[in-house]
Each structure stands twice: as structure tokens, then as C-alpha cells.
Design a protein around this motif. Structure first.
Motif, short mmCIF file in Angstrom:
data_model
loop_
_atom_site.label_atom_id
_atom_site.label_comp_id
_atom_site.label_asym_id
_atom_site.label_seq_id
_atom_site.Cartn_x
_atom_site.Cartn_y
_atom_site.Cartn_z
N TYR A 65 -1.41 24.06 -22.42
CA TYR A 65 -1.99 22.76 -22.12
C TYR A 65 -3.09 22.92 -21.06
O TYR A 65 -3.12 23.89 -20.30
CB TYR A 65 -0.93 21.82 -21.57
N ASP A 105 -4.45 22.50 -17.57
CA ASP A 105 -3.65 22.62 -16.35
C ASP A 105 -3.26 21.25 -15.77
O ASP A 105 -2.15 21.06 -15.29
CB ASP A 105 -4.42 23.41 -15.29
N LYS A 114 -0.12 19.74 -17.61
CA LYS A 114 1.10 20.53 -17.80
C LYS A 114 2.29 19.85 -17.15
O LYS A 114 2.21 19.38 -16.01
CB LYS A 114 0.91 21.92 -17.20
#
Length: 121
Positions: A60, A62, A65
Motif C-alpha cells: 500500500y 505508506d 498502511k
């Protein structure tokens, strides 16, 4: 020609949740890695999340996430994005597209209308 129809956006307070959907037609959805992208006002469109045709997720972005979860239902030709603990910086128009896994860039030239997500502080 592929058709992509995003839905599920809305206005939510920070900390809230939304579930986006992307209905597809015109291409064999189940064979593509699919993903979500978003574009905030005044910014470039950016990658958010992607999922392979078998259901494996790619890394994903960052900033999402641990808060966002991508999923798909190949029988329904539909892609989803569960967004939890939303933050004001998640405010953007969200789009779906197939993903070139070599570049993590969108694969199709055509886009849907997107769905607006607005997170208030």
C-alpha cells in the motif's frame, strides 16, 4: 473498451470509515491486477493500493498502511476499498483502474468519473 464506475464516497469526520466500490465491465476483470488511485485538489493522481487477480495485495501507499484494505470479488467484477480511521489528508477523488505491476501505474487510458471522499477535521 473498459467501463469503470466508482461509488461509495462521501463526507465523513476524521476517524470515520467508508467503503468504496468499483464496478467494471467490458474487459475480463478477473485477469487483471486492479488498484485504487486518488487525486487531491491541486495534486497529481497517486497510487493507493492494488490487488492481484488471485487476491494478493501489493504494498500500500505508506500513508494508508494499516488503515485501508483493498479487496475484490471476481464473480461480481467489483473492486473494493475499505477505508478506516480516515484523515483530512485522505480527501480526494478516488478512482479505480487496472495496474501495471512493473511500474505501479494505471494500465487503462480510460477512467471512470471517480468518487469524492471528503474528510472533515
Amino acid at each position: 473498451q473498459v467501463q469503470l464506475v466508482e461509488s461509495g464516497g462521501g463526507l465523513v469526520q476524521a476517524g470515520g470509515s467508508l467503503r468504496l466500490s468499483c464496478a467494471t465491465s467490458g474487459r475480463p476483470f478477473s485477469t487483471y491486477t486492479m488498484g485504487w488511485f486518488r487525486q487531491a485538489p491541486g495534486k497529481e493522481r497517486e497510487f493507493v493500493a492494488a490487488i492481484t487477480w488471485r487476491g494478493g495485495t501489493l504494498p500500500y501507499q505508506d500513508s494508508v498502511k494499516g488503515r485501508f484494505t483493498i479487496s475484490r470479488d471476481n464473480a461480481k467484477n467489483t473492486l473494493y476499498l475499505q477505508m478506516n480511521n480516515l484523515k483530512p489528508e485522505d480527501t480526494a477523488v478516488y478512482y479505480c483502474n487496472a495496474v501495471n505491476i512493473a511500474t505501479m501505474q494505471p494500465l487503462f487510458d480510460s477512467w471512470g468519473q471517480g468518487t469524492q471522499v471528503t474528510v472533515s477535521s
